[in-house]
Scaffold this active site. Structure first.
Site, mmCIF file in Angstrom:
data_model
loop_
_atom_site.group_PDB
_atom_site.id
_atom_site.type_symbol
_atom_site.label_atom_id
_atom_site.label_comp_id
_atom_site.label_asym_id
_atom_site.label_seq_id
_atom_site.Cartn_x
_atom_site.Cartn_y
_atom_site.Cartn_z
ATOM 1 N N GLU A 260 -12.689 0.327 -12.353
ATOM 2 C CA GLU A 260 -11.953 0.859 -11.204
ATOM 3 C C GLU A 260 -11.161 2.115 -11.564
ATOM 4 O O GLU A 260 -9.997 2.269 -11.183
ATOM 5 C CB GLU A 260 -11.043 -0.227 -10.607
ATOM 6 C CG GLU A 260 -11.831 -1.443 -10.117
ATOM 7 C CD GLU A 260 -10.992 -2.515 -9.454
ATOM 8 O OE1 GLU A 260 -9.805 -2.642 -9.784
ATOM 9 O OE2 GLU A 260 -11.549 -3.246 -8.605
ATOM 10 N N ASP A 339 -14.350 -11.506 -7.594
ATOM 11 C CA ASP A 339 -12.959 -11.067 -7.691
ATOM 12 C C ASP A 339 -12.010 -12.022 -6.965
ATOM 13 O O ASP A 339 -11.463 -11.658 -5.930
ATOM 14 C CB ASP A 339 -12.845 -9.651 -7.096
ATOM 15 C CG ASP A 339 -11.527 -8.995 -7.459
ATOM 16 O OD1 ASP A 339 -10.753 -9.601 -8.205
ATOM 17 O OD2 ASP A 339 -11.277 -7.866 -6.988
ATOM 18 N N GLU A 367 -3.702 -12.687 -3.585
ATOM 19 C CA GLU A 367 -4.330 -11.503 -2.985
ATOM 20 C C GLU A 367 -5.342 -11.872 -1.900
ATOM 21 O O GLU A 367 -5.313 -11.309 -0.806
ATOM 22 C CB GLU A 367 -5.023 -10.681 -4.083
ATOM 23 C CG GLU A 367 -5.803 -9.502 -3.534
ATOM 24 C CD GLU A 367 -6.403 -8.623 -4.623
ATOM 25 O OE1 GLU A 367 -6.236 -8.936 -5.814
ATOM 26 O OE2 GLU A 367 -7.043 -7.608 -4.266
HETATM 27 C C1 GCU Z 1 -8.715 -6.561 -7.812
HETATM 28 C C2 GCU Z 1 -7.439 -6.051 -7.205
HETATM 29 C C3 GCU Z 1 -6.917 -4.844 -7.927
HETATM 30 C C4 GCU Z 1 -6.834 -5.142 -9.425
HETATM 31 C C5 GCU Z 1 -8.172 -5.613 -9.939
HETATM 32 C C6 GCU Z 1 -8.133 -6.061 -11.397
HETATM 33 O O1 GCU Z 1 -9.766 -5.666 -7.549
HETATM 34 O O2 GCU Z 1 -7.648 -5.755 -5.852
HETATM 35 O O3 GCU Z 1 -5.652 -4.525 -7.413
HETATM 36 O O4 GCU Z 1 -6.418 -4.013 -10.125
HETATM 37 O O5 GCU Z 1 -8.593 -6.714 -9.206
HETATM 38 O O6 GCU Z 1 -8.149 -7.255 -11.635
HETATM 39 O O7 GCU Z 1 -8.089 -5.235 -12.296
#
Ligand code: GCU
Length: 646
Positions: A260, A339, A367
């Site tokens: 990400e 996730d 979440e």
């Molecule tokens: C999810 C979450 C993110 C987080 C990511 C992770 O995608 O929405 O906010 O950073 O997990 O676990 O790194």
């Protein structure tokens, strides 16, 4: 601190200990903590003693275990090391009067997992889009405020106490997405981490830090972060030495790399083993570990591309690296392949890497499970994960496989006065600690334990009602949200509330493929993405076949017509309608239940819970109506019970 809810350690929880004569024998910081706890409870130290807590060398109780017994009117806790004494003390508190009743033969208690960690996704700064705590639903950070370390850290000490009382022994203090300010916690802002560690230490909690893989560039002025570059390796070794000079019992690093948008070894053509091992080598001389996260996938996928399957990503990246990681490198794997959805199968990575130390990551912060506005007790889900046997019956369960690396939860706590926003969400943090200590513990029993500790003077009616509201609340939440394991029908970005197609045409790799004929993701080997082939037997075949795939995971593994008949006898479409009507009704019933007992808790708790239940009831109806309407419009199949669909 005034105004802060004592969570599971109100003064009344110490009544049984406080009214006894107690002796504490031994030396060390954590023994002093036990002494202070005993004194604060109001216990007398005069003899004859009713409770004796002492460090002894006999037996093999390990660093954290203890032995409890009672004979001749004396309850005895023996530990080989101070942490064990502290856990033994809190065990006596949990037992309350029962610790001072009938004789007890010696019982030995030892944690099943050595590493029991909460990861905070806290940022130093406030970020306009995400707030201060990423995916935080309990206010700001317990550690930082307005870009700086909090001046008053007394609440961090209270937090450490709560964590120790449920068996947690480590905290990673900052977000896995390490932004610029937080990167500096490793070097010039290390003093802040040391100050936090000083508050956590008396309760046996070790401090870990999330670090940015590009730190040599960001902080060290180097031109590369290549893990095989000698200058990079020297930088990490020297930086880590400094960390240990400042925080001698520092636990280690947490790293989110090539995920990400975070930097990682791929930029240099290196593997994740190269990256993790470089940090492991820097930490090894000091006894530290690196928790290297396996959450690596392509978040810029083309939704038209049906060959890429995000569920496959962690296994595809990491399974080939099994055996290549250092002993002090721990691969931290999310419990499911996607996730933290309400329902996912267990990640196939957990069975695929016998030559690697594994930690399993759970998400206490809600979440995807109602964001601490909905009651959703997660221990039943976590227990299913921990008891799951990836290699079939008679082979080790996930909890056993995680023994090498530990259990991690993303924390749900913040500076909110109830710690977790929703007062009842405290139960998730408590249950995480208890399951990390004893993964085969029974979720309903943990719930009762939490209720008893948190509301020690509660009449049976309150206890029973709380139990009735919370025990099955995860399945209730599942019923009114995304059906049959399909996941991700949430609003993009903040992830709260329904938006069936919100992610359907995005790059995130989270699709449900609903059309007029059917719904679900074909992940079979025969006709789909082949994900089922990442499981060992029997699961590879169990999930592959429509005859054996469990209903609750059907749409995770298969694309089926709306008329497909489930094992429970219902069609998919009718099941969607039935569960959504039922789930929303159950949410409403939860609120009714609370209205009959709310006055039995403090008015502040009552007000907060009421406010949240109102929102849960509203939101559950919203979910019900959007999901049912969506599938009715897609399929054209009416509800056989003729209920209202819009
Ligand atoms: C999810 C979450 C993110 C987080 C990511 C992770 O995608 O929405 O906010 O950073 O997990 O676990 O790194």
């Amino acid at each position: 601190m005034t105004g802060v809810h004592p969570a599971w350690l109100p003064a009344e929880a110490f009544r049984a200990v406080g009214s006894r004569r107690v002796a504490v024998h031994g030396d060390g910081l954590l023994v002093d903590t036990v002494r202070a706890e005993v004194a604060a409870a109001g216990s007398s130290s005069s003899s004859p003693h009713d409770l004796v807590l002492s460090i002894g060398s006999s037996g093999s109780l390990g660093d954290e275990g203890f032995a409890l017994s009672r004979a001749d009117g004396v309850t005895t806790v023996v530990a080989n090391a101070p942490a064990g004494l502290l856990y033994g003390f809190f065990h006596v508190v949990r037992l309350g009067e029962a610790a001072f009743g009938a004789d007890r033969p010696v019982e030995v208690h030892r944690p099943a997992l050595r590493r029991r960690i909460v990861d905070h996704w806290d940022n130093v700064d406030l970020h306009p889009a995400i707030g201060q705590v990423e995916r935080g639903y309990a206010g700001g950070s317990l550690f930082w405020e307005r870009g700086a370390l909090r001046v008053d850290l007394s609440r961090v000490r209270d937090y450490a106490r709560l964590l120790a009382a449920c068996g947690i022994n480590a905290v990673a203090v900052n977000n896995v997405n390490v932004h610029r300010s937080e990167a500096h916690l490793l070097t010039d802002r290390l003093g802040e981490v040391a100050a936090i560690a000083a508050e956590l230490r008396p309760y046996g909690i070790r401090t870990h830090l999330s670090v940015n893989f590009a730190s040599p560039i960001l902080l060290g002025g180097l031109t590369t972060a290549d893990p095989l570059d000698p200058a990079v390796r020297r930088w990490w070794a020297a930086t880590t030495r400094q960390v240990y000079e400042t925080i001698p019992d520092f636990g280690g690093y947490v790293v989110k790399a090539d995920s990400e948008g975070q930097p990682g070894p791929f930029a240099y053509g290196r593997s994740h083993a190269d990256g993790a091992n470089m940090l492991a080598d820097a930490l090894a001389p000091h006894g530290g570990v690196v928790h290297w996260r396996a959450f690596v996938y392509n978040h810029r996928q083309d939704w038209r591309d049906r060959s890429t399957d995000r569920a496959r990503a962690a296994y595809d990246h990491f399974a080939p690296l099994d055996g290549q990681f250092r002993d002090n490198a721990i691969l931290q794997v999310k419990h499911g392949p996607m996730d933290f959805q309400t329902r996912e199968p267990v990640s196939p990575v957990i069975a695929a890497m016998p030559g690697t130390r594994l930690a399993v990551e759970l998400q206490a912060t809600q979440e995807y499970t109602g964001q601490q506005r909905h009651v959703c007790y997660l221990a039943p889900m976590w227990s299913e994960v921990l008891r799951f046997r990836p290699n079939g019956d008679g082979r080790p369960a996930v909890a056993t496989l995680a023994q090498t690396g530990g259990l991690v939860a993303v924390s749900n706590a913040g500076d909110d006065r109830f710690w977790t926003g929703h007062p009842l969400a405290q139960a998730n943090l408590y249950a995480f600690g208890r399951l990390a200590w004893a993964p085969d513990a029974d979720p309903p029993a943990i719930l009762d334990e939490w209720i008893g500790l948190t509301f020690p003077d509660a009449p049976p009616q309150l206890r029973q009602t709380l139990h009735a509201m919370m025990d099955d609340s995860w399945r209730t939440y599942e019923r009114y949200t995304a059906p049959l394991g399909v996941g991700f029908m949430v609003r993009p970005g903040h992830h709260y509330g329904p938006d069936v197609d919100g992610y359907e045409y995005t790059p995130w790799g989270t699709y449900h493929f609903a059309d007029r004929d059917g719904v679900g993701v074909d992940r079979t080997r025969a006709t789909g993405t082949g994900f089922t082939g990442q499981y060992p037997q029997p699961w590879a075949d169990v999930y592959e076949s429509l005859d054996t795939c469990p209903d609750e995971l059907l749409l995770f593994f298969h694309h089926v017509p709306y008329g497909h008949v489930l094992h429970n006898g219902s069609t998919v479409i009718q099941h969607i309608y039935d569960t959504h009507f039922a789930g929303a009704d159950e949410a409403a019933r939860m609120r009714d239940l609370w209205s009959s007992v709310g006055h039995l808790v403090g008015s502040d708790v009552d007000a907060r819970v009421r406010e949240r239940l109102d929102e849960q009831v509203r939101s559950a109806a919203e979910w019900r109506d959007q999901i049912n309407t969506y599938f009715y419009r897609k399929s054209g199949v009416p509800d056989v019970k003729g209920r209202r669909i819009y």
